[in-house]
Design a protein around this motif. Structure first.
Motif, PDB file in Angstrom:
ATOM      1  N   MET A 128      61.744  25.607  11.615  1.00  0.00           N
ATOM      2  CA  MET A 128      61.266  24.752  12.676  1.00  0.00           C
ATOM      3  C   MET A 128      62.137  23.502  12.721  1.00  0.00           C
ATOM      4  SD  MET A 128      57.631  22.788  13.284  1.00  0.00           S
ATOM      5  CE  MET A 128      57.357  22.492  11.588  1.00  0.00           C
ATOM      6  N   GLN A 129      62.457  23.086  13.917  1.00  0.00           N
ATOM      7  CA  GLN A 129      63.260  21.885  14.088  1.00  0.00           C
ATOM      8  C   GLN A 129      62.397  20.765  14.648  1.00  0.00           C
ATOM      9  OE1 GLN A 129      66.394  21.552  17.189  1.00  0.00           O
ATOM     10  NE2 GLN A 129      67.738  21.542  15.400  1.00  0.00           N
ATOM     11  N   VAL A 130      62.668  19.533  14.191  1.00  0.00           N
ATOM     12  CA  VAL A 130      61.965  18.365  14.705  1.00  0.00           C
ATOM     13  C   VAL A 130      62.979  17.314  15.115  1.00  0.00           C
ATOM     14  CG1 VAL A 130      59.915  18.743  13.283  1.00  0.00           C
ATOM     15  CG2 VAL A 130      61.704  17.252  12.447  1.00  0.00           C
ATOM     16  N   LEU A 131      62.587  16.497  16.066  1.00  0.00           N
ATOM     17  CA  LEU A 131      63.373  15.346  16.484  1.00  0.00           C
ATOM     18  C   LEU A 131      62.613  14.103  16.059  1.00  0.00           C
ATOM     19  CD1 LEU A 131      65.743  14.106  18.245  1.00  0.00           C
ATOM     20  CD2 LEU A 131      64.030  13.966  20.052  1.00  0.00           C
ATOM     21  N   CYS A 132      63.289  13.208  15.365  1.00  0.00           N
ATOM     22  CA  CYS A 132      62.692  11.942  14.949  1.00  0.00           C
ATOM     23  C   CYS A 132      63.341  10.821  15.753  1.00  0.00           C
ATOM     24  CB  CYS A 132      62.941  11.692  13.465  1.00  0.00           C
ATOM     25  SG  CYS A 132      62.207  12.936  12.393  1.00  0.00           S
ATOM     26  N   LYS A 133      62.511  10.015  16.400  1.00  0.00           N
ATOM     27  CA  LYS A 133      63.005   8.890  17.185  1.00  0.00           C
ATOM     28  C   LYS A 133      62.366   7.612  16.655  1.00  0.00           C
ATOM     29  CE  LYS A 133      63.585   9.260  21.728  1.00  0.00           C
ATOM     30  NZ  LYS A 133      63.274   9.553  23.153  1.00  0.00           N
ATOM     31  N   ALA A 134      63.213   6.638  16.315  1.00  0.00           N
ATOM     32  CA  ALA A 134      62.704   5.355  15.854  1.00  0.00           C
ATOM     33  C   ALA A 134      61.824   4.754  16.938  1.00  0.00           C
ATOM     34  CB  ALA A 134      63.861   4.421  15.522  1.00  0.00           C
ATOM     35  N   SER A 135      60.753   4.096  16.521  1.00  0.00           N
ATOM     36  CA  SER A 135      59.801   3.544  17.472  1.00  0.00           C
ATOM     37  C   SER A 135      59.266   2.212  16.962  1.00  0.00           C
ATOM     38  CB  SER A 135      58.648   4.524  17.670  1.00  0.00           C
ATOM     39  OG  SER A 135      57.654   3.966  18.500  1.00  0.00           O
ATOM     40  N   THR A 136      59.115   1.281  17.874  1.00  0.00           N
ATOM     41  CA  THR A 136      58.485   0.004  17.512  1.00  0.00           C
ATOM     42  C   THR A 136      57.015   0.013  17.875  1.00  0.00           C
ATOM     43  OG1 THR A 136      59.116  -0.935  19.647  1.00  0.00           O
ATOM     44  CG2 THR A 136      60.619  -1.322  17.791  1.00  0.00           C
ATOM     45  N   MET A 137      56.575   1.039  18.572  1.00  0.00           N
ATOM     46  CA  MET A 137      55.189   1.085  19.029  1.00  0.00           C
ATOM     47  C   MET A 137      54.444   2.245  18.385  1.00  0.00           C
ATOM     48  SD  MET A 137      55.760  -0.472  22.807  1.00  0.00           S
ATOM     49  CE  MET A 137      54.108  -0.517  23.206  1.00  0.00           C
ATOM     50  N   ALA A 138      54.590   3.430  18.947  1.00  0.00           N
ATOM     51  CA  ALA A 138      53.870   4.605  18.440  1.00  0.00           C
ATOM     52  C   ALA A 138      54.527   5.107  17.161  1.00  0.00           C
ATOM     53  CB  ALA A 138      53.873   5.705  19.487  1.00  0.00           C
ATOM     54  N   SER A 139      53.726   5.713  16.299  1.00  0.00           N
ATOM     55  CA  SER A 139      54.270   6.210  15.039  1.00  0.00           C
ATOM     56  C   SER A 139      53.552   7.471  14.610  1.00  0.00           C
ATOM     57  CB  SER A 139      54.118   5.138  13.965  1.00  0.00           C
ATOM     58  OG  SER A 139      54.472   5.644  12.711  1.00  0.00           O
ATOM     59  N   ASP A 140      54.344   8.521  14.343  1.00  0.00           N
ATOM     60  CA  ASP A 140      53.806   9.742  13.760  1.00  0.00           C
ATOM     61  C   ASP A 140      54.064   9.764  12.258  1.00  0.00           C
ATOM     62  OD1 ASP A 140      52.972  10.929  16.231  1.00  0.00           O
ATOM     63  OD2 ASP A 140      55.078  11.355  16.652  1.00  0.00           O
ATOM     64  N   ILE A 141      55.120   9.059  11.849  1.00  0.00           N
ATOM     65  CA  ILE A 141      55.509   9.029  10.443  1.00  0.00           C
ATOM     66  C   ILE A 141      56.226   7.702  10.174  1.00  0.00           C
ATOM     67  CG2 ILE A 141      57.801  10.100  10.641  1.00  0.00           C
ATOM     68  CD1 ILE A 141      56.850  11.940   8.265  1.00  0.00           C
ATOM     69  N   GLN A 142      56.159   7.252   8.937  1.00  0.00           N
ATOM     70  CA  GLN A 142      56.753   5.967   8.583  1.00  0.00           C
ATOM     71  C   GLN A 142      57.607   6.133   7.331  1.00  0.00           C
ATOM     72  OE1 GLN A 142      54.171   2.759   7.047  1.00  0.00           O
ATOM     73  NE2 GLN A 142      54.964   1.549   8.768  1.00  0.00           N
ATOM     74  N   CYS A 143      58.798   5.534   7.346  1.00  0.00           N
ATOM     75  CA  CYS A 143      59.676   5.572   6.181  1.00  0.00           C
ATOM     76  C   CYS A 143      59.009   4.816   5.037  1.00  0.00           C
ATOM     77  CB  CYS A 143      61.032   4.945   6.522  1.00  0.00           C
ATOM     78  SG  CYS A 143      62.149   4.870   5.108  1.00  0.00           S
ATOM     79  N   SER A 144      58.970   5.442   3.872  1.00  0.00           N
ATOM     80  CA  SER A 144      58.320   4.826   2.713  1.00  0.00           C
ATOM     81  C   SER A 144      59.172   3.719   2.084  1.00  0.00           C
ATOM     82  CB  SER A 144      57.998   5.884   1.660  1.00  0.00           C
ATOM     83  OG  SER A 144      59.195   6.473   1.184  1.00  0.00           O
ATOM     84  N   VAL A 145      60.449   3.644   2.438  1.00  0.00           N
ATOM     85  CA  VAL A 145      61.336   2.633   1.867  1.00  0.00           C
ATOM     86  C   VAL A 145      61.315   1.344   2.688  1.00  0.00           C
ATOM     87  CG1 VAL A 145      63.728   2.073   1.223  1.00  0.00           C
ATOM     88  CG2 VAL A 145      62.828   4.387   0.839  1.00  0.00           C
ATOM     89  N   CYS A 146      61.515   1.474   4.010  1.00  0.00           N
ATOM     90  CA  CYS A 146      61.663   0.276   4.847  1.00  0.00           C
ATOM     91  C   CYS A 146      60.520   0.050   5.835  1.00  0.00           C
ATOM     92  CB  CYS A 146      62.981   0.319   5.605  1.00  0.00           C
ATOM     93  SG  CYS A 146      63.051   1.628   6.856  1.00  0.00           S
TER      94      CYS A 146
END
Length: 91
Positions: free
Chosen positions: A1-19
């Motif tokens: 399965m392929q996913v596209l991740c797009k940085a967002s300042t508003m909506a969030s499905d996932i968050q980087c644990s580092v930054c």
């Protein structure tokens, strides 16, 4: 399965644990089991992008997992997320 991740300042499905950068995630498929497995891969990829930079600049604004170097018109996840053609290298 392929996913596209797009940085967002508003909506969030996932968050980087580092930054703490938020990302919207666009899935090729909607199977909950596959999504849960892919979440772990996404989190690992986000963490791995922090090789030298601990801030949000470590991430590209838009990227596919697994990596995709072809045209966005051939990536279901890129189509769903309306990824810009400049995100990908020429096939």
């Amino acid at each position: 399965m392929q996913v596209l991740c797009k940085a967002s300042t508003m909506a969030s499905d996932i968050q980087c644990s580092v930054c703490g950068q938020n990302f919207q995630v666009f899935w090729e498929r909607t199977n909950p089991t596959e999504r849960e497995a892919a979440r772990e891969e996404i989190l690992a990829a986000l963490k791995a992008q922090h090789t030298t930079d601990r801030g949000t600049d470590a991430h590209r604004a838009c990227f596919n997992l697994p990596e995709w170097n072809g045209s966005p018109k051939y990536s279901g996840a890129a189509l769903l997320g309306n990824a810009p053609a400049t995100t990908f290298q020429a096939a």
